[in-house]
Design a protein around this motif. Sequence first.
Motif, PDB file in Angstrom:
ATOM      1  N   GLY A  87      12.349   2.200  -6.766  1.00 41.86           N
ATOM      2  CA  GLY A  87      11.222   1.687  -6.209  1.00 41.86           C
ATOM      3  C   GLY A  87      11.352   0.780  -4.958  1.00 41.86           C
ATOM      4  N   VAL A  88      10.462   1.060  -4.226  1.00 38.71           N
ATOM      5  CA  VAL A  88      10.308   0.328  -3.138  1.00 38.71           C
ATOM      6  C   VAL A  88       9.090  -0.591  -3.167  1.00 38.71           C
ATOM      7  CG1 VAL A  88       9.679   0.312  -0.643  1.00 38.71           C
ATOM      8  CG2 VAL A  88      11.227   1.932  -1.724  1.00 38.71           C
ATOM      9  N   HIS A  89       9.126  -1.899  -3.588  1.00 38.28           N
ATOM     10  CA  HIS A  89       8.120  -2.850  -3.857  1.00 38.28           C
ATOM     11  C   HIS A  89       7.284  -3.282  -2.468  1.00 38.28           C
ATOM     12  CE1 HIS A  89       8.778  -3.549  -8.202  1.00 38.28           C
ATOM     13  NE2 HIS A  89       9.836  -2.796  -7.857  1.00 38.28           N
ATOM     14  N   HIS A  90       6.014  -2.889  -2.322  1.00 37.82           N
ATOM     15  CA  HIS A  90       5.353  -3.035  -1.359  1.00 37.82           C
ATOM     16  C   HIS A  90       4.564  -4.285  -1.261  1.00 37.82           C
ATOM     17  CE1 HIS A  90       2.537  -0.409   1.665  1.00 37.82           C
ATOM     18  NE2 HIS A  90       3.426  -1.278   2.277  1.00 37.82           N
ATOM     19  N   PHE A  91       4.784  -5.212  -0.611  1.00 36.53           N
ATOM     20  CA  PHE A  91       4.015  -6.521  -0.612  1.00 36.53           C
ATOM     21  C   PHE A  91       3.207  -6.439   0.592  1.00 36.53           C
ATOM     22  CE2 PHE A  91       7.787  -7.449  -3.158  1.00 36.53           C
ATOM     23  CZ  PHE A  91       7.205  -8.154  -4.245  1.00 36.53           C
ATOM     24  N   LYS A  92       2.216  -5.598   0.776  1.00 34.30           N
ATOM     25  CA  LYS A  92       1.495  -5.547   1.930  1.00 34.30           C
ATOM     26  C   LYS A  92      -0.131  -5.961   1.572  1.00 34.30           C
ATOM     27  CE  LYS A  92      -1.199  -1.730   4.445  1.00 34.30           C
ATOM     28  NZ  LYS A  92      -1.219  -0.400   4.636  1.00 34.30           N
ATOM     29  N   TRP A  93      -0.609  -6.046   0.155  1.00 34.33           N
ATOM     30  CA  TRP A  93      -2.036  -6.357  -0.087  1.00 34.33           C
ATOM     31  C   TRP A  93      -2.345  -7.876  -0.167  1.00 34.33           C
ATOM     32  CZ3 TRP A  93      -3.794  -2.187   1.364  1.00 34.33           C
ATOM     33  CH2 TRP A  93      -3.249  -0.925   1.227  1.00 34.33           C
ATOM     34  N   MET A  94      -2.211  -8.518   0.652  1.00 34.60           N
ATOM     35  CA  MET A  94      -2.575  -9.998   0.775  1.00 34.60           C
ATOM     36  C   MET A  94      -3.558 -10.226   1.902  1.00 34.60           C
ATOM     37  SD  MET A  94       0.958 -11.229   2.835  1.00 34.60           S
ATOM     38  CE  MET A  94       1.879 -10.662   1.781  1.00 34.60           C
ATOM     39  N   LYS A  95      -3.814 -11.452   1.886  1.00 36.34           N
ATOM     40  CA  LYS A  95      -4.813 -12.146   2.899  1.00 36.34           C
ATOM     41  C   LYS A  95      -4.385 -11.447   4.462  1.00 36.34           C
ATOM     42  CE  LYS A  95      -8.686 -14.465   3.808  1.00 36.34           C
ATOM     43  NZ  LYS A  95     -10.084 -13.888   3.329  1.00 36.34           N
ATOM     44  N   GLY A  96      -5.352 -10.953   5.010  1.00 34.02           N
ATOM     45  CA  GLY A  96      -5.165 -10.397   6.352  1.00 34.02           C
ATOM     46  C   GLY A  96      -5.172  -8.897   6.531  1.00 34.02           C
ATOM     47  N   VAL A  97      -4.757  -8.110   5.650  1.00 34.33           N
ATOM     48  CA  VAL A  97      -4.762  -6.494   5.449  1.00 34.33           C
ATOM     49  C   VAL A  97      -6.136  -6.048   5.513  1.00 34.33           C
ATOM     50  CG1 VAL A  97      -4.979  -6.455   2.975  1.00 34.33           C
ATOM     51  CG2 VAL A  97      -3.389  -4.754   4.375  1.00 34.33           C
ATOM     52  N   GLU A  98      -7.153  -6.765   4.827  1.00 34.64           N
ATOM     53  CA  GLU A  98      -8.525  -6.173   5.138  1.00 34.64           C
ATOM     54  C   GLU A  98      -8.713  -6.033   6.559  1.00 34.64           C
ATOM     55  OE1 GLU A  98     -12.974  -7.735   4.747  1.00 34.64           O
ATOM     56  OE2 GLU A  98     -11.569  -8.880   3.873  1.00 34.64           O
ATOM     57  N   GLU A  99      -8.539  -6.799   7.351  1.00 33.47           N
ATOM     58  CA  GLU A  99      -8.981  -6.601   8.877  1.00 33.47           C
ATOM     59  C   GLU A  99      -8.386  -5.626   9.458  1.00 33.47           C
ATOM     60  OE1 GLU A  99      -8.209  -9.641   7.198  1.00 33.47           O
ATOM     61  OE2 GLU A  99     -10.054 -10.735   7.742  1.00 33.47           O
ATOM     62  N   ALA A 100      -6.985  -5.573   9.010  1.00 29.47           N
ATOM     63  CA  ALA A 100      -6.130  -4.344   9.565  1.00 29.47           C
ATOM     64  C   ALA A 100      -6.601  -3.097   9.227  1.00 29.47           C
ATOM     65  CB  ALA A 100      -4.550  -4.472   9.310  1.00 29.47           C
ATOM     66  N   THR A 101      -6.997  -3.088   7.948  1.00 34.04           N
ATOM     67  CA  THR A 101      -7.480  -1.781   7.188  1.00 34.04           C
ATOM     68  C   THR A 101      -8.921  -1.358   7.691  1.00 34.04           C
ATOM     69  OG1 THR A 101      -6.482  -2.284   5.133  1.00 34.04           O
ATOM     70  CG2 THR A 101      -7.887  -0.631   4.954  1.00 34.04           C
ATOM     71  N   ARG A 102      -9.664  -2.042   7.967  1.00 35.05           N
ATOM     72  CA  ARG A 102     -10.885  -1.852   8.536  1.00 35.05           C
ATOM     73  C   ARG A 102     -10.814  -1.385  10.171  1.00 35.05           C
ATOM     74  NH1 ARG A 102     -15.484  -3.573   6.002  1.00 35.05           N
ATOM     75  NH2 ARG A 102     -15.436  -5.265   4.449  1.00 35.05           N
ATOM     76  N   TYR A 103     -10.149  -1.967  10.712  1.00 29.84           N
ATOM     77  CA  TYR A 103      -9.688  -1.498  12.015  1.00 29.84           C
ATOM     78  C   TYR A 103      -9.313  -0.005  12.355  1.00 29.84           C
ATOM     79  CZ  TYR A 103      -7.257  -0.964  16.679  1.00 29.84           C
ATOM     80  OH  TYR A 103      -6.611  -0.442  17.619  1.00 29.84           O
ATOM     81  N   LYS A 104      -8.116   0.217  11.408  1.00 27.07           N
ATOM     82  CA  LYS A 104      -7.861   1.485  11.138  1.00 27.07           C
ATOM     83  C   LYS A 104      -8.783   2.706  10.807  1.00 27.07           C
ATOM     84  CE  LYS A 104      -2.945   0.057  10.202  1.00 27.07           C
ATOM     85  NZ  LYS A 104      -1.887   0.026   9.552  1.00 27.07           N
ATOM     86  N   ALA A 105      -9.618   2.221   9.761  1.00 26.38           N
ATOM     87  CA  ALA A 105     -10.640   3.061   9.279  1.00 26.38           C
ATOM     88  C   ALA A 105     -11.841   3.405  10.384  1.00 26.38           C
ATOM     89  CB  ALA A 105     -11.343   2.365   8.148  1.00 26.38           C
ATOM     90  N   THR A 106     -11.918   2.419  11.332  1.00 23.33           N
ATOM     91  CA  THR A 106     -12.823   2.900  12.269  1.00 23.33           C
ATOM     92  C   THR A 106     -12.279   3.473  13.504  1.00 23.33           C
ATOM     93  OG1 THR A 106     -13.958   0.724  12.017  1.00 23.33           O
ATOM     94  CG2 THR A 106     -14.113   1.742  14.255  1.00 23.33           C
ATOM     95  N   ARG A 107     -11.138   3.042  13.771  1.00 24.49           N
ATOM     96  CA  ARG A 107     -10.193   3.759  14.847  1.00 24.49           C
ATOM     97  C   ARG A 107     -10.010   5.338  14.745  1.00 24.49           C
ATOM     98  NH1 ARG A 107      -4.054   2.779  16.547  1.00 24.49           N
ATOM     99  NH2 ARG A 107      -3.907   4.249  18.283  1.00 24.49           N
ATOM    100  N   TYR A 108      -9.431   5.627  13.378  1.00 24.76           N
ATOM    101  CA  TYR A 108      -9.037   6.850  13.146  1.00 24.76           C
ATOM    102  C   TYR A 108     -10.134   7.989  12.780  1.00 24.76           C
ATOM    103  CZ  TYR A 108      -4.055   5.281  13.176  1.00 24.76           C
ATOM    104  OH  TYR A 108      -2.933   4.841  13.456  1.00 24.76           O
ATOM    105  N   SER A 109     -11.047   7.368  12.213  1.00 27.98           N
ATOM    106  CA  SER A 109     -12.375   8.210  12.004  1.00 27.98           C
ATOM    107  C   SER A 109     -13.028   8.745  12.836  1.00 27.98           C
ATOM    108  CB  SER A 109     -13.356   7.358  11.125  1.00 27.98           C
ATOM    109  OG  SER A 109     -12.730   6.872   9.549  1.00 27.98           O
ATOM    110  N   ASN A 110     -12.850   8.095  14.347  1.00 24.43           N
ATOM    111  CA  ASN A 110     -13.347   8.662  15.441  1.00 24.43           C
ATOM    112  C   ASN A 110     -12.516   9.747  16.225  1.00 24.43           C
ATOM    113  OD1 ASN A 110     -15.745   6.995  15.245  1.00 24.43           O
ATOM    114  ND2 ASN A 110     -14.512   5.294  16.084  1.00 24.43           N
ATOM    115  N   MET A 111     -11.390   9.908  15.529  1.00 31.01           N
ATOM    116  CA  MET A 111     -10.461  10.909  16.084  1.00 31.01           C
ATOM    117  C   MET A 111     -10.748  12.257  15.495  1.00 31.01           C
ATOM    118  SD  MET A 111      -7.034   8.763  16.732  1.00 31.01           S
ATOM    119  CE  MET A 111      -6.842   7.267  17.460  1.00 31.01           C
ATOM    120  N   SER A 112      -9.869  13.318  15.571  1.00 30.07           N
ATOM    121  CA  SER A 112     -10.088  14.646  14.981  1.00 30.07           C
ATOM    122  C   SER A 112      -8.827  14.996  14.155  1.00 30.07           C
ATOM    123  CB  SER A 112     -10.092  15.707  16.082  1.00 30.07           C
ATOM    124  OG  SER A 112      -9.193  15.555  17.026  1.00 30.07           O
ATOM    125  N   GLY A 113      -8.958  16.055  13.416  1.00 30.36           N
ATOM    126  CA  GLY A 113      -7.732  16.615  12.505  1.00 30.36           C
ATOM    127  C   GLY A 113      -7.010  15.568  11.510  1.00 30.36           C
TER     128      GLY A 113
END
Length: 431
Positions: free
Chosen positions: A367-393
């Motif tokens: 197991g690799v315990h992943h402590f990512k899901w805390m305050k601040g990750v929401e903004e990073a996730t929204r940014y990636k959703a917008t950025r990558y959705s405008n690309m292809s493939g």
Amino acid sequence: TLLLMLAAFFCGICFRDMAQTESGPSTSFSQLAKMKTNSDPKEGLGRYAWQRWGVKSESSLGQSVNGYNLDDGVYQDFPQAFVKREVLRSARIYREQTLEVSPTVLGFVDSVVIASRRYMGRIDYGYMIFPVGKQKLRPKKAPPQVFLSTLLTAEGFSVVLIDQFLGHYSNLGISRNNMLVTINVNERVNKAGLEKVIQAVSRHSAYYDLFVGNWSSEALTFHQAHKLISSVRSEDWIVTVDSDEFHDLQHYGSYPEFLSKCDDVGINFVRGTFVDRLAESGELVRMNARESVQSQFPLACSLSKVLPTGSTKKIMAYKGGLRINRGHHRLALCDFYDVRGYTDVSPYGPCSLSTEVQLVPYPSVLGVHHFKWMKGVEEATRYKATRYSNMSGRSKETGEAYTRLVEHLEDNDMRFNVSDARFGCKLVQPN
């Protein structure tokens, strides 16, 4: 057999495309150079870094450090400008040979992709600073060692994890003299913030260097290769991790003890999979640096399998004669390095018919315990959703995956629905 045939087919396509012409990176423009030029064209890069962040390289280190050359007060290196056709051909032949390994192992080996000049030319390889008081990395004349290699950011929500992150691996038996820490510095980092990160690192590690430039997994791979080729022998072990990843060795004891037993039976890499750690309520809570991260995020879930945004596989540890890919999800062999122009920092040397690596994994996936899901990750996730959705493939598919994750949060009052049986959440006790 079908899996191997499909892999061979797609690999053949990749290498056919690459073999049409010599390829490779063009020299990228460092973010530090850009900032300095915008400030004062006459000011040296090293002096600018000192005034901006209060850091400078040790003057006694000389012209060359860990494969980098001194230039304008900082150290730099770039990949080979071109990759010759015969090198690509040798890499293709080598890849075909590796397809003969078992499907179980193959899933943890990187399938080489086109390292086009256009792609590599966009990478900011930045500059390195080796701070005052630090020494050049050199292999140790000692029994097999266990090294930690990591890159830490000096800005963002994950900085709060650094002290406990390094403390975790210290508790797993990795010596402070074997922690190879790189700190990423960019235009968003201020002097006070960097000082706090350096203080946290210095409590656990005798070594750190600074990568000044825009972070990317490609640049990290290149710079990590320099550290490892300068300090690690083939008989040593490497543990490469991100700051939000805490390895769980269960009842196997410390890393030196566990990996010594692996050596006894010829094992040369250890596989892992993400265990996503969430707050008990499923909320993205703000982490308190004074309290145990394990007690603040006590739920162990399979979030990444239900709402995937990338691979859940991780390479936890590997022998010093091996390397891993961008993102640390799979092993990277000589072909991965050759097509990128990284051969001179590769432990394999150029691919050839005589290049042979026997891959023997530890039988269990840990197991690799992943402590990512805390305050601040929401903004990073929204940014990636917008950025990558405008690309292809594949990038567009990644953006869509991040969008689904954001939608799940929005549908559940900005928390994960931890009662959803698909997540398989279980309450765990802190170690």
